[in-house]
Design an enzyme around this catalytic site. Structure first.
Site, short mmCIF file in Angstrom:
data_model
loop_
_atom_site.label_atom_id
_atom_site.label_comp_id
_atom_site.label_asym_id
_atom_site.label_seq_id
_atom_site.Cartn_x
_atom_site.Cartn_y
_atom_site.Cartn_z
N ASP A 1 0.84 -1.23 -0.21
CA ASP A 1 -0.17 -0.14 0.03
C ASP A 1 0.89 1.34 0.10
OD1 ASP A 1 0.81 -0.45 2.44
OD2 ASP A 1 -0.81 -0.89 3.52
N ASP B 1 -7.46 -2.48 14.32
CA ASP B 1 -8.88 -2.73 13.75
C ASP B 1 -9.14 -3.84 12.80
OD1 ASP B 1 -7.83 -1.80 11.28
OD2 ASP B 1 -9.20 -0.20 11.17
N GLU C 1 -9.50 -1.72 5.27
CA GLU C 1 -10.19 -1.42 6.51
C GLU C 1 -11.45 -2.43 6.78
OE1 GLU C 1 -8.61 0.15 8.36
OE2 GLU C 1 -8.00 1.95 7.81
N HIS D 1 -7.35 -4.64 9.91
CA HIS D 1 -7.14 -4.32 8.61
C HIS D 1 -5.62 -5.11 8.27
CE1 HIS D 1 -4.66 -0.41 9.40
NE2 HIS D 1 -4.04 -1.19 9.51
P1 PGA Z 1 2.17 -1.43 12.67
O1 PGA Z 1 0.86 -1.37 11.76
O2 PGA Z 1 3.09 -2.40 12.34
O3 PGA Z 1 2.76 0.03 12.66
O4 PGA Z 1 1.49 -1.69 14.01
C1 PGA Z 1 0.37 -2.42 11.04
C2 PGA Z 1 -0.87 -2.07 10.37
O5 PGA Z 1 -1.41 -1.09 10.39
O6 PGA Z 1 -1.25 -2.91 9.28
#
Ligand code: PGA
Length: 260
Positions: free
Chosen positions: A67, A136, A143, A138
């Site tokens: 992404d 959450d 999302e 994702h």
């Molecule tokens: P993080 O983010 O590795 O910074 O915890 C994970 C994500 O949002 O997929």
């Protein structure tokens, strides 16, 4: 799903690195799907170490990132382009021509996304997809409510994700609202998925993804349908799993030929 609980993020990341290095030995031009965020940092550090030790050759490896934020130039310090060059690509012998990261400045986003999907297909598909998980649920930036069959497209971030990522931008309103992300269906097409999650903040999302129902409300839960998904956790991220003892026992009882 194979749930692997390790004492700390470093040992879980070392296992993930071992899986990747094993793939590179068998297939030097492997296609890696890569993730950003704090979670894969130790994995990338370990891959850099293995490369420096002469144990990992990336010269023919091809990569696709999950992404990118829409509106950020590649040079922006918080772009995922910057992240990948700073934390991995700049320290290994990857050919820049083999690196693909969604273009946050694409003039025609749907056309760019269709082309990204086509490039993944033309490369023969992703061999291993590295994933983190949002608080959450994702994966990528898919999302909650993302179609579990979705392909690369634009998404709008949740308030929770923008809050989680505000630490990188200084404030929540500086976090872009929109992103380009591989879809859940794109992720599911990878031949292997390695989901890493560390820290107690991830425990509820992990419990829902691993032991809850498959639901678009926790997009990571679709990995229950993936034939070779590995979930690598530290103890705090595993803390809400009801069957944690069983997963530990399964891992400890692996036959030699199956060990990582
Ligand atoms: P993080 O983010 O590795 O910074 O915890 C994970 C994500 O949002 O997929």
């Amino acid at each position: 799903m194979e749930i692997i609980i390790q004492p700390d993020p470093a040992s879980a990341s070392a296992l993930a690195a071992r899986v990747i290095v094993r793939l590179l030995r068998a297939k030097p031009d492997a296609v890696l799907g890569l993730a950003t965020g704090s979670t894969p940092l130790l994995l990338y550090r370990e891959l850099i170490r293995l490369h420096a030790a002469g144990e990992a050759d990336f010269s023919r490896v091809r990569t696709f990132n999950l992404d990118e934020y829409i509106g950020l130039a590649p040079e922006h310090p918080q772009s995922y382009h910057s992240f990948m060059w700073q934390n991995l690509f700049g320290h290994i012998n990857i050919d820049p021509r083999n690196v693909r990261i969604p273009d946050g400045q694409a003039a025609d986003v749907p056309a760019f996304c269709a082309q990204y999907e086509e490039q993944i297909r033309a490369a023969g598909g992703i061999d291993i997809q590295v994933l983190g998980i949002g608080t959450d649920g994702h994966v990528g930036f898919n999302e909650p409510s993302s179609s579990l069959a979705s392909r690369t497209r634009i998404k709008t971030l949740t308030v929770q994700t923008r809050r989680d990522n505000a630490r990188y931008f200084g404030s929540e309103d500086q976090v872009p609202q929109h992103v380009i992300t591989m879809g859940v269906g794109t992720v599911m097409d990878a031949r292997q998925c390695l989901l890493l999650a560390f820290g107690s903040a991830k425990a509820p999302a992990i419990a829902a993804a691993v032991e809850g129902p498959i639901t678009a409300m926790n997009p990571a839960s679709i990995l229950q349908m993936h034939p070779t998904a590995k979930v690598l956790l530290d103890e705090p991220a595993a803390a809400s799993l009801k069957r944690a003892d069983y997963y530990r026992w399964v891992y400890a009882s692996k036959p030699d030929w199956q060990r990582l």
